[in-house]
Enzyme design. Structure first.
Site, short mmCIF file in Angstrom:
data_model
loop_
_atom_site.label_atom_id
_atom_site.label_comp_id
_atom_site.label_asym_id
_atom_site.label_seq_id
_atom_site.Cartn_x
_atom_site.Cartn_y
_atom_site.Cartn_z
N LYS A 143 0.84 -1.20 0.00
CA LYS A 143 0.00 0.00 0.00
C LYS A 143 0.88 1.26 0.00
CE LYS A 143 -3.30 2.60 2.91
NZ LYS A 143 -4.14 2.62 4.12
N ASP A 183 -2.62 10.19 3.75
CA ASP A 183 -4.01 9.80 3.92
C ASP A 183 -4.73 10.82 4.81
OD1 ASP A 183 -6.45 8.60 4.21
OD2 ASP A 183 -5.73 6.91 5.44
N LYS A 235 -10.04 12.97 8.35
CA LYS A 235 -9.58 12.55 9.68
C LYS A 235 -9.53 13.74 10.62
CE LYS A 235 -6.61 8.68 8.24
NZ LYS A 235 -7.29 7.62 9.00
N ASP A 279 1.54 6.26 5.60
CA ASP A 279 0.58 5.33 5.02
C ASP A 279 1.12 4.68 3.73
OD1 ASP A 279 -1.81 4.09 5.54
OD2 ASP A 279 -3.05 5.54 4.47
N ASP A 315 -12.24 7.22 3.89
CA ASP A 315 -11.02 6.95 4.66
C ASP A 315 -10.63 5.47 4.63
OD1 ASP A 315 -8.84 7.53 6.18
OD2 ASP A 315 -9.94 7.80 8.07
N GLU A 323 -9.56 3.80 2.23
CA GLU A 323 -9.05 3.91 0.87
C GLU A 323 -8.02 2.84 0.52
OE1 GLU A 323 -7.73 5.41 3.34
OE2 GLU A 323 -5.61 5.05 2.98
N ARG A 341 -7.92 -0.36 1.01
CA ARG A 341 -8.49 -1.56 0.38
C ARG A 341 -8.93 -1.27 -1.05
NH1 ARG A 341 -12.81 -1.98 5.15
NH2 ARG A 341 -11.09 -0.90 6.20
N1 BES Z 1 -4.28 4.47 6.95
C1 BES Z 1 -5.41 4.22 7.75
C2 BES Z 1 -5.15 3.18 8.84
C3 BES Z 1 -4.43 3.70 10.05
C4 BES Z 1 -5.10 4.42 11.01
C5 BES Z 1 -3.12 3.40 10.25
C6 BES Z 1 -4.45 4.87 12.13
C7 BES Z 1 -2.47 3.83 11.39
C8 BES Z 1 -3.12 4.57 12.33
C9 BES Z 1 -6.55 3.69 6.88
O1 BES Z 1 -6.60 4.17 5.60
C10 BES Z 1 -7.81 4.09 7.55
O2 BES Z 1 -8.08 5.26 7.61
N2 BES Z 1 -8.56 3.12 8.05
C11 BES Z 1 -9.78 3.39 8.74
C12 BES Z 1 -10.80 2.38 8.27
C13 BES Z 1 -12.20 2.72 8.71
C14 BES Z 1 -12.67 3.97 8.02
C15 BES Z 1 -13.09 1.55 8.38
C16 BES Z 1 -9.51 3.24 10.23
O3 BES Z 1 -8.74 2.36 10.62
O4 BES Z 1 -10.01 4.06 10.99
ZN ZN Z 2 -4.86 4.78 4.78
MN MN Z 3 -7.68 6.01 5.50
#
Ligand code: BES
Ligand code: ZN
Ligand code: MN
Length: 491
Positions: free
Chosen positions: A267, A272, A279, A290, A349, A351, A353
């Site tokens: 990835k 992000d 966020k 990210d 968010d 994204e 996947r």
């Molecule tokens: N890049 C983030 C995951 C992440 C979050 C990594 C915090 C490290 C610390 C990912 O793209 C994301 O935002 N995931 C969301 C998914 C949710 C919207 C289902 C998450 O984990 O909050």
């Molecule tokens: Zn992300």
């Molecule tokens: Mn995200």
């Protein structure tokens, strides 16, 4: 850093610093014992005076030890002799490296690999010593106007693994240095600011690997190419950014022509923001990390090429920036992936996947032996596992088993979570084939469930590295994980 095998006795070796292990309570390792005899009880005297008793975390630097040929000796506390674990060994080695780098010597000879660590042999101990020492010397100061480096940093280290083990020790140094170089590349890229490390920057890094190593071929697909292939999920993420998406492929051909490759998909979200599902502001800078999955793929491919491993490896890096904008994807949008499956974007968010699913479908064309994706995919994996192991899920038991084993061996661990069908219904959508989020509960698993719908044609595993790829707080910085785990798996 340069490492060599050194078989001389500790008091006879000419070096800036000899490094010796001491156990609780005041128990000398075999090498320390030898050193003590030749120096007429120098170490036993110090310990009798209470300068050190061997507790883990202790270090004691002694200048100009009479009777020995070295300029200094560094004693490293290792805790109880019978309980010296893999983690303790790594901590002792890192502690020693920190002192050595600042004590004014440019070379040292370490006898830490000559102590018992579980039932590990010389190869393991030496490789860990090389990887951990190299890692401990990394300083992310490329963008400081005044670098605060030691005046005389450590540059060369001799390693004694107990005499006769020269061959495995030599191999361990070769492997360890290549892995350390891969880890360092991953950390350097991870720590770069997101205004520099863009999708185009990652593409230029991949191209430069293609120039540096004859066995690596790099190609970069632009958005037009992706549109032709129908990668509607990937393209939906970069819509909101001024930075165009790139799809990077690196082919390392170390094996025979027809050998099926190990395919790694990383990835590469260079920032992000969350997109329209933006966020919160706190610690949002950390979303520059990210792209650590992508960075680890570049690191692993580099290590494979350094070692000329006799295997074919393909690295695929979908890389984008996730930003809000007037034409950015919106919650409720439905997109069509390259596989033909449609996706309702309920949260922009989620994204990672969306870019991975198209990259995974793209992986089919390489006729893979196995596919492993590496992604900072969910905050939920930090809730579940903290920052010690990466989350591991997949559709092929033997692959999971091999990755767990490689993780344990390398010290760069992962832990399996269940990818049961029971969770799949959380992705149901009234309007498309699936939603891109799974609602409350088991966020790491439902993210993997989403990916599993694009990996039915091959053996696949997913590493969620959101908890392990970087450290927050005072020690903020990329870790280079899971380069070591993956190179170990490939070896
Ligand atoms: N890049 C983030 C995951 C992440 C979050 C990594 C915090 C490290 C610390 C990912 O793209 C994301 O935002 N995931 C969301 C998914 C949710 C919207 C289902 C998450 O984990 O909050
Ligand atoms: Zn992300
Ligand atoms: Mn995200």
């Amino acid at each position: 850093m340069k490492f060599t095998v050194k078989n001389e006795k500790p008091a006879a070796v000419k070096t800036g610093c000899v490094v010796l292990a001491i156990f609780e309570k005041r128990k000398l390792s075999a090498a320390a014992e030898q050193f003590d005899k030749t120096t007429r009880g120098l170490l036993t005297n110090l310990m009798r005076n209470g300068d050190m008793d061997g507790k883990s975390g202790q270090t004691l630097l002694i200048p100009d030890p009479a009777g020995a040929k070295c300029d200094r000796v560094l004693l490293v506390g290792c805790g109880k002799a019978g309980e010296f674990s893999d983690q303790d060994y790594r901590a002792a080695v890192a502690g020693a490296a920190g002192v050595l780098d600042r004590c004014g010597t440019t070379d040292a000879v370490s006898y830490l690999a000559d102590v018992d660590v579980g039932d590990h042999g010389a190869y393991w101990k030496v490789r860990q010593l090389v990887e951990v020492t190299s890692g401990a010397l990394y300083i992310p100061d490329a963008h400081k106007s005044k670098r605060n480096r030691p005046a005389k940093p450590l540059r060369r280290m001799g390693i004694n693994a107990g005499g006769a083990k020269t061959k495995p020790a030599q191999q361990a140094i070769t492997d360890g240095m290549a892995i350390a170089a891969g880890v360092e590349l991953a950390r350097t890229l991870g720590d770069l600011p997101p205004n520099i490390c863009s999708p185009a920057y990652l593409a230029s890094q991949a191209r430069s690997l293609g120039r540096d190593y004859p066995k690596i071929r790099t190609s970069v697909m632009e958005e037009a190419g992706m549109r032709k292939l129908g990668m509607g999920a990937l393209l939906s993420v970069s819509r909101g950014s001024r930075q165009p998406a790139k799809l990077i492929s690196l082919q390392y051909s170390g094996g025979k022509r027809g050998d099926k490759p190990v395919v790694l998909v990383g990835k590469g979200v260079t920032f992000d923001s969350g997109g329209i599902s933006i966020k919160p502001g706190a610690a949002m800078d950390e979303m520059k990390y990210d792209m650590c999955g992508a960075a680890s793929v570049l690191g692993v491919v580099t290590a494979c090429a350094e070692l000329l491993l006799p295997i074919n490896v393909v690295g695929i890096i979908p890389t984008v920036e996730n930003m809000p904008d007037g034409i950015a994807s919106k919650p409720g949008d439905i997109v069509t992936s390259m596989s033909g499956q449609t996706i309702e974007i309920l949260n922009t968010d989620a994204e990672g996947r969306l870019i991975l699913c198209d990259a995974l479908t793209y992986a089919e064309k390489f006729d893979p032996e196995v596919v492993i994706d590496i992604a900072t995919l969910t905050g939920a994996v930090i809730v579940a596992l903290g920052s010690h192991p990466a989350g591991l899920l997949g559709n092929h038991k033997p692959l999971i088993h091999d990755l767990l084993k490689a993780g344990k061996n390398s010290g760069d661990r992962c832990w399996e979570l269940p990818l049961w069908d029971d969770y799949q219904e959380q992705l149901d959508s009234n309007f498309a084939d699936m939603a891109n989020i799974g609602g409350k509960g088991a966020g790491t698993i439902t993210a993997a469930c989403f990916l599993s719908r694009f990996t039915r044609k091959f053996h696949w595993a997913h590493l969620d590295i959101a908890g392990v790829a970087w450290k927050s707080g005072k020690e903020k910085g990329a870790t280079g994980r899971p380069v070591s785990l993956l190179v170990q798996y490939i070896i």
